[in-house]
Write a protein that holds these residues in place. Structure first.
Motif, PDB file in Angstrom:
ATOM      1  N   ARG A  61       0.822  -1.211   0.000  1.00 41.90           N
ATOM      2  CA  ARG A  61       0.000   0.000   0.000  1.00 41.90           C
ATOM      3  C   ARG A  61       0.859   1.267   0.000  1.00 41.90           C
ATOM      4  O   ARG A  61       0.343   2.380   0.022  1.00 41.90           O
ATOM      5  CB  ARG A  61      -0.962  -0.001   1.183  1.00 41.90           C
ATOM      6  N   ARG A  62       2.188   1.106  -0.023  1.00 44.82           N
ATOM      7  CA  ARG A  62       3.072   2.268  -0.035  1.00 44.82           C
ATOM      8  C   ARG A  62       3.151   2.865  -1.431  1.00 44.82           C
ATOM      9  O   ARG A  62       2.798   2.226  -2.415  1.00 44.82           O
ATOM     10  CB  ARG A  62       4.449   1.885   0.508  1.00 44.82           C
ATOM     11  N   ASP A  63       3.657   4.100  -1.526  1.00 44.15           N
ATOM     12  CA  ASP A  63       3.520   4.853  -2.777  1.00 44.15           C
ATOM     13  C   ASP A  63       4.384   4.347  -3.917  1.00 44.15           C
ATOM     14  O   ASP A  63       3.883   4.054  -5.011  1.00 44.15           O
ATOM     15  CB  ASP A  63       3.775   6.347  -2.536  1.00 44.15           C
ATOM     16  N   LEU A  64       5.695   4.224  -3.682  1.00 40.32           N
ATOM     17  CA  LEU A  64       6.632   3.915  -4.762  1.00 40.32           C
ATOM     18  C   LEU A  64       7.431   2.664  -4.448  1.00 40.32           C
ATOM     19  O   LEU A  64       7.680   2.346  -3.275  1.00 40.32           O
ATOM     20  CB  LEU A  64       7.598   5.091  -4.972  1.00 40.32           C
ATOM     21  N   THR A  65       7.859   1.951  -5.486  1.00 41.71           N
ATOM     22  CA  THR A  65       8.617   0.715  -5.257  1.00 41.71           C
ATOM     23  C   THR A  65       9.888   0.981  -4.459  1.00 41.71           C
ATOM     24  O   THR A  65      10.296   0.157  -3.643  1.00 41.71           O
ATOM     25  CB  THR A  65       8.998   0.058  -6.597  1.00 41.71           C
ATOM     26  N   ILE A  66      10.520   2.137  -4.674  1.00 38.52           N
ATOM     27  CA  ILE A  66      11.760   2.434  -3.963  1.00 38.52           C
ATOM     28  C   ILE A  66      11.507   2.702  -2.482  1.00 38.52           C
ATOM     29  O   ILE A  66      12.457   2.695  -1.680  1.00 38.52           O
ATOM     30  CB  ILE A  66      12.508   3.629  -4.597  1.00 38.52           C
ATOM     31  N   SER A  99      -3.188   5.567  -6.734  1.00 38.52           N
ATOM     32  CA  SER A  99      -4.133   6.602  -7.162  1.00 38.52           C
ATOM     33  C   SER A  99      -5.146   6.971  -6.085  1.00 38.52           C
ATOM     34  O   SER A  99      -5.883   7.954  -6.240  1.00 38.52           O
ATOM     35  CB  SER A  99      -4.878   6.153  -8.422  1.00 38.52           C
ATOM     36  N   GLU A 100      -5.185   6.226  -4.989  1.00 41.86           N
ATOM     37  CA  GLU A 100      -6.152   6.516  -3.930  1.00 41.86           C
ATOM     38  C   GLU A 100      -5.759   7.734  -3.101  1.00 41.86           C
ATOM     39  O   GLU A 100      -6.585   8.291  -2.383  1.00 41.86           O
ATOM     40  CB  GLU A 100      -6.322   5.286  -3.026  1.00 41.86           C
ATOM     41  N   ASP A 101      -4.505   8.135  -3.182  1.00 41.73           N
ATOM     42  CA  ASP A 101      -4.038   9.302  -2.425  1.00 41.73           C
ATOM     43  C   ASP A 101      -3.467  10.324  -3.400  1.00 41.73           C
ATOM     44  O   ASP A 101      -2.345  10.178  -3.886  1.00 41.73           O
ATOM     45  CB  ASP A 101      -2.972   8.880  -1.411  1.00 41.73           C
ATOM     46  N   PRO A 102      -4.194  11.396  -3.721  1.00 39.70           N
ATOM     47  CA  PRO A 102      -3.740  12.364  -4.729  1.00 39.70           C
ATOM     48  C   PRO A 102      -2.451  13.085  -4.337  1.00 39.70           C
ATOM     49  O   PRO A 102      -1.719  13.565  -5.208  1.00 39.70           O
ATOM     50  CB  PRO A 102      -4.910  13.347  -4.829  1.00 39.70           C
ATOM     51  N   LEU A 103      -2.151  13.161  -3.044  1.00 42.05           N
ATOM     52  CA  LEU A 103      -0.937  13.845  -2.605  1.00 42.05           C
ATOM     53  C   LEU A 103       0.319  13.171  -3.152  1.00 42.05           C
ATOM     54  O   LEU A 103       1.383  13.791  -3.273  1.00 42.05           O
ATOM     55  CB  LEU A 103      -0.885  13.868  -1.076  1.00 42.05           C
ATOM     56  N   ARG A 104       0.197  11.903  -3.526  1.00 42.88           N
ATOM     57  CA  ARG A 104       1.346  11.161  -4.024  1.00 42.88           C
ATOM     58  C   ARG A 104       1.879  11.720  -5.337  1.00 42.88           C
ATOM     59  O   ARG A 104       3.040  11.503  -5.689  1.00 42.88           O
ATOM     60  CB  ARG A 104       0.977   9.683  -4.165  1.00 42.88           C
ATOM     61  N   VAL A 105       1.057  12.430  -6.075  1.00 43.32           N
ATOM     62  CA  VAL A 105       1.523  13.072  -7.305  1.00 43.32           C
ATOM     63  C   VAL A 105       2.656  14.045  -6.984  1.00 43.32           C
ATOM     64  O   VAL A 105       3.685  14.080  -7.673  1.00 43.32           O
ATOM     65  CB  VAL A 105       0.363  13.808  -8.006  1.00 43.32           C
ATOM     66  N   GLN A 140      -4.010  10.702 -14.837  1.00 41.45           N
ATOM     67  CA  GLN A 140      -5.378  10.297 -14.504  1.00 41.45           C
ATOM     68  C   GLN A 140      -5.852  10.982 -13.220  1.00 41.45           C
ATOM     69  O   GLN A 140      -6.999  11.429 -13.120  1.00 41.45           O
ATOM     70  CB  GLN A 140      -5.461   8.778 -14.342  1.00 41.45           C
ATOM     71  N   ILE A 141      -4.964  11.049 -12.228  1.00 37.50           N
ATOM     72  CA  ILE A 141      -5.322  11.687 -10.964  1.00 37.50           C
ATOM     73  C   ILE A 141      -5.593  13.171 -11.179  1.00 37.50           C
ATOM     74  O   ILE A 141      -6.556  13.731 -10.644  1.00 37.50           O
ATOM     75  CB  ILE A 141      -4.194  11.478  -9.930  1.00 37.50           C
TER      76      ILE A 141
END
Length: 376
Positions: free
Chosen positions: A95-100, A135-141, A165-166
């Motif tokens: 559920r974390r944002d990025l693979t890194i 995509s569930e958290d727009p702040l991740r953009v 998309q976001i």
């Protein structure tokens, strides 16, 4: 009592990522598998936060969070419900944002747990989302933009598409101005915020009304790493056109707004008047105290170089160092350079407020182009 003698803990997130990169990490965050809130409190850990409870180690102050999954229940940054019962490490990492950032480290076995190949993306310089839950958290953009600026990595095409998309969903406008500013502020802690701003423009961030209030057309400054944080904000954000009321609405700190207003006034003075280096220095002396901030003399030195007419490229070379140049001459030369760069958006397609921002940024870009030429 030591938590690790009872249930399993893993170092996660930025700390694990930075270990692979050989960097020193400021924070050490842990995820706890096989425990619950009652047990954590009984062991002496202090709970902080409500929606995403974190527990502080009683001795080290390190953060421990129960492994969790999330279910989207609404819009925005806080529109989630968390579940911590019987959650595995892999489920938590997914559920974390990025693979890194989805890598864990077992301090007992000295092994990395990397179910989403984040270490490969680190090796290849790729920013990639971990799963569709991104995509569930727009702040991740905005976080993608920040990490791209920090590491100079390339954002994977699939993640670029998801960010677009976001943006098109309009959910970024559900974020508070406070959250937006907090993320933008972090971007300008990096050496090359231009990378972040270019990424945001590439995903059509201007369509997001709230964020377009801050962000203008990206420019490239070869010496941006030499600028202070606020000087970078002057070039890449649109704070210079904000009123004090605007700045308060958008949660821009007062000291940032004041400093940028000084830079804006200085550029206005240079562009709108016949000027020499002495005139610029006189202006600085006159207005320094009224703008109430510590002047950065390296930045002003750049302004003086431009003001003195020490241009070293193109058809500006015929202007001698001691000759004053009119604002009209300067703008004509600068706009010729700037307009030679194809602007990707039609001004007619932009919202009214965004048009004002773009026009302002083009003007700022023009002056920046001359500064860049003077330092080439």
């Amino acid at each position: 009592m030591d938590l690790k003698n009872i249930m399993k803990t893993y170092l996660v997130g930025g700390a694990a990522r930075d270990m692979i990169l050989g960097l020193e990490s400021k924070d050490r965050d842990y995820v706890v598998v096989g425990s619950n809130e009652e047990e954590m409190l009984a062991l002496g850990y202090s709970k902080v936060g409500e929606s995403f409870p974190v527990f502080l180690h009683p001795e080290t102050g390190d953060q421990y969070a129960l492994a969790r999954t999330e279910h989207k229940t609404g819009t925005g940054y806080n529109g989630f419900k968390c579940y911590t019962d019987n959650v595995s490490l892999e489920a938590d990492l997914s559920r974390r944002d990025l693979t890194i950032n989805s890598i864990a480290y077992d301090e007992d076995t000295k092994q990395f747990i990397d179910p989403f190949d984040g270490s490969d993306d680190l090796l290849n310089g790729i920013i990639r989302h971990t799963s569709d839950a991104f995509s569930e958290d727009p702040l991740r953009v905005l976080r993608v933009a920040r990490f791209a600026a920090r590491f100079g990595f390339t954002v994977h095409p699939s993640t670029v598409a998801l960010c677009k998309q976001i943006v098109n969903s309009g959910e970024l406008d559900t974020l508070s101005y406070n959250r937006i500013w907090m993320e933008l502020d972090k971007i300008f802690d990096e050496d090359a915020p231009s990378i972040a701003i270019k990424f945001l423009m590439d995903i059509d961030i201007w369509k997001t009304e709230k964020i377009s209030s801050y962000v203008g057309y990206p420019i490239s400054i070869q010496w941006e790493s030499k600028l202070s944080k606020v000087q970078k904000m002057y070039y890449y954000l649109s704070i210079g056109v904000m009123t004090l009321e605007d700045a308060q609405t958008f949660k821009v700190p007062l000291y940032v707004w004041k400093e940028i207003k000084f830079y804006q006034a200085l550029i206005d003075f240079i562009v709108e008047n016949n000027f020499t280096a002495d005139l610029v220095v006189d202006f600085i002396k006159k207005h320094k105290q009224s703008f109430d901030y510590r002047l950065d003399f390296e930045f002003i030195s750049m302004m003086k170089t431009v003001a003195s007419g020490a241009f070293k490229s193109g058809d500006l070379t015929d202007i001698s160092i001691n000759k004053a140049i009119t604002g009209t001459e300067l703008l004509t030369k600068c706009y010729e350079a700037i307009l030679s760069i194809t602007y990707p958006l039609s001004l007619d397609s932009l919202p009214t407020e965004s048009i004002k921002v773009v026009v302002h940024k083009m003007r700022t870009d023009a002056v920046s182009a001359v500064i860049s030429a003077a330092h080439s």
